[in-house]
Write a protein that holds these residues in place. Structure first.
Motif, mmCIF file in Angstrom:
data_model
loop_
_atom_site.group_PDB
_atom_site.id
_atom_site.type_symbol
_atom_site.label_atom_id
_atom_site.label_comp_id
_atom_site.label_asym_id
_atom_site.label_seq_id
_atom_site.Cartn_x
_atom_site.Cartn_y
_atom_site.Cartn_z
ATOM 1 N N GLU A 68 0.826 -1.213 0.000
ATOM 2 C CA GLU A 68 0.000 0.000 0.000
ATOM 3 C C GLU A 68 0.860 1.263 0.000
ATOM 4 O OE1 GLU A 68 -3.953 1.566 2.429
ATOM 5 O OE2 GLU A 68 -2.479 0.318 3.464
ATOM 6 N N LEU A 69 1.985 1.212 0.671
ATOM 7 C CA LEU A 69 2.884 2.352 0.704
ATOM 8 C C LEU A 69 3.723 2.468 -0.568
ATOM 9 C CD1 LEU A 69 4.131 2.002 4.399
ATOM 10 C CD2 LEU A 69 2.672 3.832 3.504
ATOM 11 N N LEU A 70 4.096 1.329 -1.139
ATOM 12 C CA LEU A 70 4.936 1.349 -2.332
ATOM 13 C C LEU A 70 4.173 1.753 -3.591
ATOM 14 C CD1 LEU A 70 7.085 -1.875 -1.801
ATOM 15 C CD2 LEU A 70 7.899 0.488 -1.727
ATOM 16 N N ASP A 108 25.372 9.777 -2.812
ATOM 17 C CA ASP A 108 24.688 10.982 -2.313
ATOM 18 C C ASP A 108 23.808 11.587 -3.398
ATOM 19 O OD1 ASP A 108 26.000 10.648 0.105
ATOM 20 O OD2 ASP A 108 27.582 12.109 -0.353
ATOM 21 N N VAL A 109 24.316 11.639 -4.617
ATOM 22 C CA VAL A 109 23.530 12.183 -5.724
ATOM 23 C C VAL A 109 22.354 11.268 -6.044
ATOM 24 C CG1 VAL A 109 23.568 12.800 -8.174
ATOM 25 C CG2 VAL A 109 25.472 13.462 -6.685
ATOM 26 N N THR A 110 22.590 9.957 -5.986
ATOM 27 C CA THR A 110 21.506 8.994 -6.219
ATOM 28 C C THR A 110 20.355 9.249 -5.255
ATOM 29 O OG1 THR A 110 23.072 7.295 -6.946
ATOM 30 C CG2 THR A 110 20.887 6.550 -6.277
ATOM 31 N N ASN A 111 20.680 9.423 -3.983
ATOM 32 C CA ASN A 111 19.645 9.677 -2.980
ATOM 33 C C ASN A 111 18.892 10.974 -3.276
ATOM 34 O OD1 ASN A 111 20.312 7.335 -1.591
ATOM 35 N ND2 ASN A 111 21.758 8.377 -0.243
ATOM 36 N N GLN A 112 19.627 11.993 -3.729
ATOM 37 C CA GLN A 112 18.986 13.262 -4.062
ATOM 38 C C GLN A 112 18.041 13.105 -5.250
ATOM 39 O OE1 GLN A 112 22.227 16.007 -4.679
ATOM 40 N NE2 GLN A 112 23.060 15.657 -2.632
ATOM 41 N N LEU A 113 18.447 12.299 -6.227
ATOM 42 C CA LEU A 113 17.614 12.086 -7.414
ATOM 43 C C LEU A 113 16.387 11.239 -7.116
ATOM 44 C CD1 LEU A 113 20.406 11.416 -10.080
ATOM 45 C CD2 LEU A 113 19.010 13.478 -9.853
ATOM 46 N N LEU A 114 16.535 10.296 -6.182
ATOM 47 C CA LEU A 114 15.428 9.388 -5.865
ATOM 48 C C LEU A 114 14.450 10.004 -4.872
ATOM 49 C CD1 LEU A 114 14.334 6.484 -6.324
ATOM 50 C CD2 LEU A 114 15.582 5.804 -4.259
ATOM 51 N N ALA A 115 14.931 10.871 -4.012
ATOM 52 C CA ALA A 115 14.127 11.380 -2.897
ATOM 53 C C ALA A 115 12.743 11.906 -3.288
ATOM 54 C CB ALA A 115 14.911 12.462 -2.148
ATOM 55 N N PRO A 116 12.590 12.647 -4.399
ATOM 56 C CA PRO A 116 11.274 13.217 -4.699
ATOM 57 C C PRO A 116 10.141 12.207 -4.823
ATOM 58 C CG PRO A 116 12.969 14.317 -5.990
ATOM 59 C CD PRO A 116 13.632 13.153 -5.326
ATOM 60 N N VAL A 117 10.443 10.950 -5.155
ATOM 61 C CA VAL A 117 9.351 9.978 -5.310
ATOM 62 C C VAL A 117 8.667 9.701 -3.977
ATOM 63 C CG1 VAL A 117 10.482 8.888 -7.281
ATOM 64 C CG2 VAL A 117 10.748 7.878 -5.013
ATOM 65 N N PHE A 118 9.364 9.946 -2.866
ATOM 66 C CA PHE A 118 8.778 9.691 -1.560
ATOM 67 C C PHE A 118 7.938 10.860 -1.060
ATOM 68 C CE2 PHE A 118 12.751 7.125 -1.645
ATOM 69 C CZ PHE A 118 12.157 5.870 -1.608
ATOM 70 N N ASP A 119 7.943 11.972 -1.791
ATOM 71 C CA ASP A 119 7.146 13.129 -1.391
ATOM 72 C C ASP A 119 5.652 12.838 -1.427
ATOM 73 O OD1 ASP A 119 9.449 14.585 -1.041
ATOM 74 O OD2 ASP A 119 9.288 15.690 -2.934
ATOM 75 N N VAL A 120 5.266 11.825 -2.168
ATOM 76 C CA VAL A 120 3.846 11.482 -2.281
ATOM 77 C C VAL A 120 3.299 10.925 -0.976
ATOM 78 C CG1 VAL A 120 4.219 9.109 -3.100
ATOM 79 C CG2 VAL A 120 2.184 10.355 -3.825
ATOM 80 N N LEU A 121 4.177 10.484 -0.085
ATOM 81 C CA LEU A 121 3.768 9.947 1.213
ATOM 82 C C LEU A 121 3.812 11.045 2.276
ATOM 83 C CD1 LEU A 121 5.823 6.602 1.252
ATOM 84 C CD2 LEU A 121 3.447 6.933 0.503
ATOM 85 N N SER A 122 3.038 10.862 3.316
ATOM 86 C CA SER A 122 3.103 11.780 4.455
ATOM 87 C C SER A 122 4.364 11.501 5.255
ATOM 88 C CB SER A 122 1.873 11.604 5.344
ATOM 89 O OG SER A 122 1.925 10.343 6.014
#
Length: 244
Positions: free
Chosen positions: A113-115, A211-225
Motif C-alpha cells: 500500500e505504501l509502495l 549521495d547524488v543517487t539519494n537526491q535524485l530518488l528522494a522526490p518519489v517519496f514526497d507522495v507519502l506523508s
C-alpha cells in the motif's frame, strides 16, 4: 521523516531484498527449465520488458553491464522465449520467492500500500527498465505484490544511480568493482580487480554518486506523508533483516 532521509535509509533494502530472487537457485533452475543457459535468464528476465530490441538498447538500460558480454547473452537466448514472456516468467519467480521468504506475520499488504503510490509517482526519465517493469501486471497476492513493487523501485534507484555514476566521472565498471563482490564483476562481464592505487579515489567518487543517487530518488517519496515515510523505512529495514 524527510524524503532524502528515506532514500538513504532504504538503499540497502531496495537493493538487496529483490536481489534474493534474481540470482536465487530456484530462479536459475526455472531459467534452465525454460531453456536458458548459465545465468542468461537474469539478463533476459530483467531486460525483456524492453521487447525484442538490439542488445545495445538493453545495455543502455543496464549501464553497469559490459555491452559486448550482454550481446552474447542476448543473441544466444533469442529463440528461447519471446522477450516479454521471459520477463513475465522472471516476475513469477519473484512471486514464488516472496511466498517462501517473506514471513506470514509481516504486513506485506501495508508495504504494498505504501509502495504503490511511490512507484506510480515516479517519472520514467532515463529509466527504461523501470518503466518496462512498472508496465507489467502487478500480482494481487500481498507478498508478491510488495516484492514486485519493491523490484520496480529497485530498477528506478538503479537508473538514478547510473546517472549519478556517469555524472560523477566514474566508470560503471569501476563503481561495480568497488562496491560489489567479484562474482558480480564476472557476471556483468568485467573480470579483474580494481587497481589498489585507485581504490581511494574511486571510493570517494562512488560515495559522492550515492549521495547524488539519494537526491535524485528522494522526490518519489514526497507522495507519502511524514508518518508514512517513517513507516515505509521501518517496514523495509525489518524485511531486510528477516529475508537476508
Amino acid at each position: 521523516m524527510h524524503s532524502l532521509d528515506v532514500a538513504a535509509a532504504t538503499e540497502d533494502p531496495i537493493r538487496r531484498i529483490p536481489s534474493g530472487f534474481m540470482l536465487g537457485s530456484k530462479t536459475l533452475a526455472r531459467g534452465a527449465e525454460l531453456g536458458f543457459v548459465e545465468s542468461d535468464f537474469y539478463f533476459v528476465g530483467r531486460g525483456g520488458v524492453l521487447g525484442d530490441v538490439d542488445s545495445d538498447v538493453v545495455a543502455a538500460g543496464f549501464t553497469f553491464v559490459n555491452a559486448e558480454s550482454l550481446r552474447v547473452v542476448w543473441e544466444r537466448s533469442r529463440d528461447v522465449l519471446p522477450r516479454q514472456e521471459a520477463s513475465v516468467e522472471f516476475a513469477a519467480c519473484a512471486a514464488d520467492w516472496a511466498q517462501e521468504h517473506i514471513p506470514d506475520e509481516f504486513d506485506a499488504a501495508r508495504l504494498a500500500e505504501l509502495l504503490d503510490p511511490v512507484v506510480a509517482a515516479a517519472g520514467p526519465e532515463l529509466a527504461p527498465v523501470f518503466a518496462g517493469w512498472r508496465a507489467l501486471e502487478v500480482p494481487a497476492e500481498p507478498k508478491a505484490h510488495a516484492l514486485h513493487q519493491l523490484n520496480v523501485l529497485r530498477e528506478l534507484r538503479g537508473a538514478r544511480h547510473m546517472v549519478a555514476v556517469l555524472a560523477g566521472d566514474l566508470a560503471p565498471q569501476d563503481a561495480l568493482r568497488y562496491h560489489s563482490p567479484s562474482v558480480i564483476w564476472d557476471l556483468f562481464g568485467w573480470p579483474g580487480q580494481l587497481e589498489a592505487s585507485r581504490v581511494r579515489q574511486v571510493g570517494k567518487r562512488w560515495q559522492s554518486a550515492i549521495d547524488v543517487t539519494n537526491q535524485l530518488l528522494a522526490p518519489v517519496f514526497d507522495v507519502l506523508s511524514d508518518a508514512e515515510r517513517g513507516e515505509l523505512v521501518t517496514l523495509l529495514q525489518y524485511l531486510l533483516t528477516v529475508t537476508s
